[in-house]
Enzyme design. Structure first.
Site, PDB file in Angstrom:
ATOM      1  N   ASN A 122     -10.023   0.140   0.128  1.00  0.00           N
ATOM      2  CA  ASN A 122      -8.559   0.232   0.097  1.00  0.00           C
ATOM      3  C   ASN A 122      -8.071  -0.361  -1.228  1.00  0.00           C
ATOM      4  O   ASN A 122      -8.162  -1.569  -1.436  1.00  0.00           O
ATOM      5  CB  ASN A 122      -7.989  -0.544   1.300  1.00  0.00           C
ATOM      6  CG  ASN A 122      -6.468  -0.535   1.337  1.00  0.00           C
ATOM      7  OD1 ASN A 122      -5.813  -0.180   0.355  1.00  0.00           O
ATOM      8  ND2 ASN A 122      -5.914  -0.938   2.462  1.00  0.00           N
ATOM      9  N   CYS A 150       0.811  -1.230   0.000  1.00  0.00           N
ATOM     10  CA  CYS A 150       0.000   0.000   0.000  1.00  0.00           C
ATOM     11  C   CYS A 150       0.841   1.276   0.000  1.00  0.00           C
ATOM     12  O   CYS A 150       0.321   2.363  -0.247  1.00  0.00           O
ATOM     13  CB  CYS A 150      -0.976  -0.008   1.178  1.00  0.00           C
ATOM     14  SG  CYS A 150      -2.163  -1.351   1.081  1.00  0.00           S
ATOM     15  N   HIS A 203      -2.942   7.380   2.464  1.00  0.00           N
ATOM     16  CA  HIS A 203      -3.400   6.097   1.920  1.00  0.00           C
ATOM     17  C   HIS A 203      -4.787   5.778   2.493  1.00  0.00           C
ATOM     18  O   HIS A 203      -5.007   5.854   3.703  1.00  0.00           O
ATOM     19  CB  HIS A 203      -2.396   5.001   2.288  1.00  0.00           C
ATOM     20  CG  HIS A 203      -2.929   3.624   2.036  1.00  0.00           C
ATOM     21  ND1 HIS A 203      -3.462   3.253   0.825  1.00  0.00           N
ATOM     22  CD2 HIS A 203      -3.036   2.538   2.843  1.00  0.00           C
ATOM     23  CE1 HIS A 203      -3.875   2.003   0.895  1.00  0.00           C
ATOM     24  NE2 HIS A 203      -3.628   1.536   2.109  1.00  0.00           N
TER      25      HIS A 203
HETATM   26  N1  COA Z   1     -18.493  -7.459  10.108  1.00  0.00           N
HETATM   27  C1  COA Z   1     -18.967  -7.609  11.355  1.00  0.00           C
HETATM   28  N2  COA Z   1     -18.192  -7.848  12.422  1.00  0.00           N
HETATM   29  C2  COA Z   1     -16.863  -7.935  12.213  1.00  0.00           C
HETATM   30  C3  COA Z   1     -16.297  -7.780  10.932  1.00  0.00           C
HETATM   31  C4  COA Z   1     -17.166  -7.534   9.856  1.00  0.00           C
HETATM   32  N3  COA Z   1     -16.725  -7.359   8.594  1.00  0.00           N
HETATM   33  N4  COA Z   1     -14.959  -7.914  11.040  1.00  0.00           N
HETATM   34  C5  COA Z   1     -14.691  -8.136  12.335  1.00  0.00           C
HETATM   35  N5  COA Z   1     -15.849  -8.149  13.035  1.00  0.00           N
HETATM   36  C6  COA Z   1     -16.023  -8.335  14.469  1.00  0.00           C
HETATM   37  C7  COA Z   1     -14.901  -9.103  15.109  1.00  0.00           C
HETATM   38  O1  COA Z   1     -15.119 -10.498  15.000  1.00  0.00           O
HETATM   39  C8  COA Z   1     -14.978  -8.627  16.535  1.00  0.00           C
HETATM   40  O2  COA Z   1     -16.023  -9.296  17.190  1.00  0.00           O
HETATM   41  P1  COA Z   1     -15.872  -9.712  18.744  1.00  0.00           P
HETATM   42  O3  COA Z   1     -15.725  -8.400  19.480  1.00  0.00           O
HETATM   43  O4  COA Z   1     -17.145 -10.417  18.988  1.00  0.00           O
HETATM   44  O5  COA Z   1     -14.644 -10.569  18.811  1.00  0.00           O
HETATM   45  C9  COA Z   1     -15.405  -7.164  16.401  1.00  0.00           C
HETATM   46  O6  COA Z   1     -16.003  -7.057  15.099  1.00  0.00           O
HETATM   47  C10 COA Z   1     -14.268  -6.191  16.508  1.00  0.00           C
HETATM   48  O7  COA Z   1     -13.218  -6.633  15.638  1.00  0.00           O
HETATM   49  P2  COA Z   1     -11.874  -5.854  15.498  1.00  0.00           P
HETATM   50  O8  COA Z   1     -11.011  -6.557  14.510  1.00  0.00           O
HETATM   51  O9  COA Z   1     -11.311  -5.581  16.874  1.00  0.00           O
HETATM   52  O10 COA Z   1     -12.431  -4.479  14.909  1.00  0.00           O
HETATM   53  P3  COA Z   1     -11.673  -3.151  14.611  1.00  0.00           P
HETATM   54  O11 COA Z   1     -12.397  -2.026  15.211  1.00  0.00           O
HETATM   55  O12 COA Z   1     -10.185  -3.271  14.872  1.00  0.00           O
HETATM   56  O13 COA Z   1     -11.865  -3.007  13.051  1.00  0.00           O
HETATM   57  C11 COA Z   1     -10.636  -3.318  11.041  1.00  0.00           C
HETATM   58  C12 COA Z   1     -11.331  -3.983  12.196  1.00  0.00           C
HETATM   59  C13 COA Z   1     -10.033  -4.373  10.131  1.00  0.00           C
HETATM   60  C14 COA Z   1     -11.648  -2.484  10.261  1.00  0.00           C
HETATM   61  C15 COA Z   1      -9.541  -2.371  11.601  1.00  0.00           C
HETATM   62  O14 COA Z   1      -8.766  -3.069  12.549  1.00  0.00           O
HETATM   63  C16 COA Z   1      -8.640  -1.847  10.548  1.00  0.00           C
HETATM   64  O15 COA Z   1      -9.055  -1.113   9.670  1.00  0.00           O
HETATM   65  N6  COA Z   1      -7.337  -2.189  10.604  1.00  0.00           N
HETATM   66  C17 COA Z   1      -6.400  -1.738   9.652  1.00  0.00           C
HETATM   67  C18 COA Z   1      -6.545  -2.538   8.411  1.00  0.00           C
HETATM   68  C19 COA Z   1      -5.774  -1.953   7.287  1.00  0.00           C
HETATM   69  O16 COA Z   1      -5.729  -0.764   7.150  1.00  0.00           O
HETATM   70  N7  COA Z   1      -5.166  -2.795   6.470  1.00  0.00           N
HETATM   71  C20 COA Z   1      -4.431  -2.383   5.347  1.00  0.00           C
HETATM   72  C21 COA Z   1      -3.240  -1.632   5.759  1.00  0.00           C
HETATM   73  S1  COA Z   1      -2.545  -0.891   4.372  1.00  0.00           S
END
Ligand code: COA
Length: 332
Positions: free
Chosen positions: A283, A114, A253
């Site tokens: 993304n 990315c 990004h």
């Molecule tokens: N729909 C519904 N629930 C979801 C889900 C989805 N698509 N994805 C995860 N969950 C759930 C999880 O299972 C978790 O449930 P639990 O609390 O019962 O265990 C809950 O939502 C929270 O998950 P978590 O992973 O802690 O959420 P978050 O707030 O960290 O958001 C991302 C997840 C992926 C959106 C976030 O971490 C993120 O954007 N990270 C960076 C990713 C990124 O930028 N990647 C590329 C880098 S270049």
């Protein structure tokens, strides 16, 4: 920088595949919801390439648009930022060059995931500074939908496909469009945070189908993204002798709207300076910064004379930033 050896933005192009997949459509095959995706990521929809459309196809479209925007299809080199090359070997850039009728020019891939577009800008800037090329086409293109497990709700909703490009020409450091200081970093110790375990040279085949897809430790990646992007943004501002208050547009990004907002907050940048088109693209990895630039030009929020801070973060890990004053360039 020696006079005439700075890299100056002379053209801009974008391309998104036509198929729109919104959150409701995803929610029909995945245990997720529009509400969850929107509030956790800011994404409403993304574009997904058809099965017979590849990274090379998207790159040719965006590259052609950038050449049109520059008003000339003369370039000496093509640098393609991608981590979803059509094949593991060879690189895709020569096929993109041929697709644009540019067979014969120097063409190679840069893979910094990315952060790839910023790494490719730096590479192209180096070709110009070294007198190896006068005009370089820099393209960021990825089809991340191919890397996402259709059954994995932690990755599939986040990514989209697309391509964006700029033409760089040799010019002077004080011209609008000249790339300012560039800051680049990596940390391979954290490669496992975002990785496709199988298919590469270390593990060509795996009995576990999920190994061919992207796995991501989202929460940890989120934390690193905010910290590294803010750190790198401060570094380029300091090198340029500028202050956060000088930044008119922050083009980060587009990984997650909350990452963009948190990074801007850490920097002390007001939210109205943040360029965000993630709602309609998701993304798009290496394509995300040039796509955001093109969207901001189209909707009038990015105008000639604006001081632009570009910052990226990605798998690798990789991250980096650069600055420029937006020139009188519109997407082609
Ligand atoms: N729909 C519904 N629930 C979801 C889900 C989805 N698509 N994805 C995860 N969950 C759930 C999880 O299972 C978790 O449930 P639990 O609390 O019962 O265990 C809950 O939502 C929270 O998950 P978590 O992973 O802690 O959420 P978050 O707030 O960290 O958001 C991302 C997840 C992926 C959106 C976030 O971490 C993120 O954007 N990270 C960076 C990713 C990124 O930028 N990647 C590329 C880098 S270049």
């Amino acid at each position: 920088m020696q006079k005439g050896h700075s890299a100056v933005v002379a053209g801009l192009g974008a391309w998104l595949p036509p198929r729109v997949v919104d959150n409701d459509e995803l929610s029909r095959s995945l245990d997720t919801s529009d509400e969850w995706i929107r509030t956790r990521t800011g994404i409403r929809e993304r574009r997904i390439a058809d099965a017979d459309t590849s990274t090379v196809d998207l790159a040719v479209q965006a590259g052609g648009n950038a050449l049109r925007s520059a008003g000339s299809d003369v370039v000496d080199a093509l640098v393609l930022a991608t981590s979803t090359a059509d094949q593991l070997c060879p690189a895709s850039a020569p096929q993109v060059a041929s697709g644009l009728g540019l067979s014969g020019i120097a063409a190679f891939d840069v893979n910094a995931v990315c952060s790839g577009f910023l790494y490719a800008l730096a590479t192209a800037g180096g070709l110009i500074a070294g007198g190896i090329a006068n005009r370089v086409l820099v393209i960021g293109a990825d089809v991340f939908s191919r890397l996402c497990d259709p059954e994995d709700r932690s990755t599939l909703p986040i990514f989209g496909d697309g391509a964006g490009a700029v033409v760089l020409r040799a010019g002077d450091a004080d011209e609008p469009g000249a790339l300012g200081p560039i800051d680049l970093h990596s940390d391979g110790e954290l490669a496992d945070l975002l990785i496709v375990p199988a298919g590469g040279a270390r593990q060509r085949v795996s009995a576990e189908p999920h190994d061919y897809f992207l796995t991501m430790q989202g929460t940890t990646v989120f934390r690193h993204a905010c910290a590294r992007m803010a750190e790198s943004a401060r570094t380029v501002l300091e090198r340029a002798g500028q202050d956060v208050a000088d930044v008119d547009r922050f083009v980060g990004h587009q990984a997650n709207l909350r990452i963009l907002q948190a990074t801007a907050k850490q920097l002390g940048l007001p939210e109205d300076r943040v360029v965000a088109n993630i709602a309609r693209t998701g993304n798009t990895s290496a394509a995300s910064i040039p796509l955001a630039l093109a969207d901001a030009c189209e909707d009038g929020s990015l105008r000639p004379g604006h001081r632009v801070l570009m910052t990226a973060f990605g798998a690798g890990l990789t991250w980096g930033s650069t600055l420029l004053t937006w020139p009188d360039v519109k997407p082609g």
